[in-house]
Design a protein around this motif. Sequence first.
Motif, PDB file in Angstrom:
ATOM      1  N   LEU A 188      34.203  35.436  34.320  1.00  0.00           N
ATOM      2  CA  LEU A 188      35.469  35.574  35.028  1.00  0.00           C
ATOM      3  C   LEU A 188      36.657  35.316  34.112  1.00  0.00           C
ATOM      4  CD1 LEU A 188      36.560  36.045  37.957  1.00  0.00           C
ATOM      5  CD2 LEU A 188      36.695  33.565  38.158  1.00  0.00           C
ATOM      6  N   GLN A 189      36.487  34.399  33.158  1.00  0.00           N
ATOM      7  CA  GLN A 189      37.583  34.052  32.252  1.00  0.00           C
ATOM      8  C   GLN A 189      37.960  35.212  31.335  1.00  0.00           C
ATOM      9  OE1 GLN A 189      36.314  30.457  30.213  1.00  0.00           O
ATOM     10  NE2 GLN A 189      36.919  29.149  31.916  1.00  0.00           N
ATOM     11  N   GLU A 231      40.148  40.894  33.626  1.00  0.00           N
ATOM     12  CA  GLU A 231      41.541  41.063  34.027  1.00  0.00           C
ATOM     13  C   GLU A 231      41.638  41.007  35.542  1.00  0.00           C
ATOM     14  OE1 GLU A 231      45.161  44.377  33.728  1.00  0.00           O
ATOM     15  OE2 GLU A 231      43.285  44.641  32.591  1.00  0.00           O
ATOM     16  N   GLU A 232      42.518  40.151  36.023  1.00  0.00           N
ATOM     17  CA  GLU A 232      42.674  39.984  37.474  1.00  0.00           C
ATOM     18  C   GLU A 232      43.112  41.306  38.103  1.00  0.00           C
ATOM     19  OE1 GLU A 232      45.053  37.049  40.598  1.00  0.00           O
ATOM     20  OE2 GLU A 232      45.131  36.696  38.431  1.00  0.00           O
ATOM     21  N   GLY A 233      42.496  41.621  39.234  1.00  0.00           N
ATOM     22  CA  GLY A 233      42.826  42.848  39.945  1.00  0.00           C
ATOM     23  C   GLY A 233      41.838  43.968  39.726  1.00  0.00           C
ATOM     24  N   THR A 234      40.965  43.840  38.703  1.00  0.00           N
ATOM     25  CA  THR A 234      39.962  44.874  38.465  1.00  0.00           C
ATOM     26  C   THR A 234      38.802  44.701  39.436  1.00  0.00           C
ATOM     27  OG1 THR A 234      38.775  43.522  36.833  1.00  0.00           O
ATOM     28  CG2 THR A 234      40.573  44.941  36.028  1.00  0.00           C
ATOM     29  N   TYR A 240      36.401  42.008  38.270  1.00  0.00           N
ATOM     30  CA  TYR A 240      36.950  40.669  38.513  1.00  0.00           C
ATOM     31  C   TYR A 240      36.732  40.286  39.974  1.00  0.00           C
ATOM     32  CZ  TYR A 240      40.371  36.877  38.923  1.00  0.00           C
ATOM     33  OH  TYR A 240      40.986  35.673  39.181  1.00  0.00           O
ATOM     34  N   GLN A 241      36.992  41.232  40.877  1.00  0.00           N
ATOM     35  CA  GLN A 241      36.845  40.966  42.302  1.00  0.00           C
ATOM     36  C   GLN A 241      35.387  40.673  42.647  1.00  0.00           C
ATOM     37  OE1 GLN A 241      39.601  40.828  44.003  1.00  0.00           O
ATOM     38  NE2 GLN A 241      38.690  40.258  45.968  1.00  0.00           N
ATOM     39  N   ARG A 258      34.403  37.137  41.205  1.00  0.00           N
ATOM     40  CA  ARG A 258      35.057  36.051  41.949  1.00  0.00           C
ATOM     41  C   ARG A 258      34.467  35.920  43.345  1.00  0.00           C
ATOM     42  NH1 ARG A 258      40.114  35.674  44.890  1.00  0.00           N
ATOM     43  NH2 ARG A 258      41.184  33.668  44.552  1.00  0.00           N
ATOM     44  N   ASN A 259      34.284  37.034  44.043  1.00  0.00           N
ATOM     45  CA  ASN A 259      33.726  36.990  45.393  1.00  0.00           C
ATOM     46  C   ASN A 259      32.290  36.464  45.394  1.00  0.00           C
ATOM     47  OD1 ASN A 259      36.061  37.957  46.524  1.00  0.00           O
ATOM     48  ND2 ASN A 259      35.364  40.069  46.698  1.00  0.00           N
ATOM     49  N   ASP A 307      39.340  29.236  40.727  1.00  0.00           N
ATOM     50  CA  ASP A 307      40.473  29.754  39.959  1.00  0.00           C
ATOM     51  C   ASP A 307      40.955  28.773  38.891  1.00  0.00           C
ATOM     52  OD1 ASP A 307      40.397  32.055  41.439  1.00  0.00           O
ATOM     53  OD2 ASP A 307      41.984  31.452  42.833  1.00  0.00           O
TER      54      ASP A 307
END
Length: 285
Positions: free
Chosen positions: A45-46, A49-52, A55-56, A59-60, A101
């Motif tokens: 996750l680190q 890129e957030e929003g890809t 990434y989703q 994270r989920n 996060d």
Amino acid sequence: MITHEASASSTGTPEVTDDLPWIEDGSKVAPKDARVLSRVFLNRLQDLEEGTSEYQYVRNTLIEMNLSLVAFAARRFRNRGSGEMEDVIQVGTIGLIKAIDRFDLSREVEFTSFAIPYIVGEIKRFFRDTTWAVHVPRRLQELRVELARSKEVLGAALDRPPTVAELSAHLGLTEDEVIEGLVAANGYVAGSLDVPGSAEDSADGPTYADTLGDVDPALDLFEDLHALGPMLQKLDERERTIIEMRFGQEMTQAEIGRELNLSQMHISRLLTRTLGKLRVGLLPA
């Protein structure tokens, strides 16, 4: 189940990077496996890129795999009724998301030990900030929050309390809806913890404070065991065997000595040395 937003290939299988497995439902992953996989997913996750979509997905999946931590923390507040427990789970999940996060792998701490305080803190904040004197529908509870924000914004702009008409225009609601929300807000109070737990309780019966969660001794044990796990793996086979026999099987030093064909004094020295290693490993750097 949280919806994964990873893209799909021509075969219908979502496209995930080669170094990550595709997990259809993270909530079904066993806690032991979730601890291992969480570290892998947190590390990945680190780098994303957030929003890809990837990434989703990562994270989920992390959220789903660690929902058992929310359930564990929520059990401390189980005396508040089934309806409120749903809210507890929801706000506890918010705490879990914040932990995901904000987690930093470089700190070299177990994610579970990092996440539990966030989850419990969010639940305690929920009970501290939301006390209703009467039952109010969820729609009106949410409207109370919107009204409070709008009154603050308009009050700052107008340099006076806003009128019902001004609140109505600001929120896009009818004046009757605004009035209903303002009336409902009167049921929101910061009540004393010493009042009876319910209308049926007598003055000398259980109070609201009696239903509040307290520090659970098992929580410290839970965190200690997770911290000890990696250190136990670094012990040699004989040291692990002695620890297991002494604390897992609750055998005496004499019994362990007979089992391993060693003197009780020798077992005592080995046990003292091994516990010293573990104690040093638990101390802050």
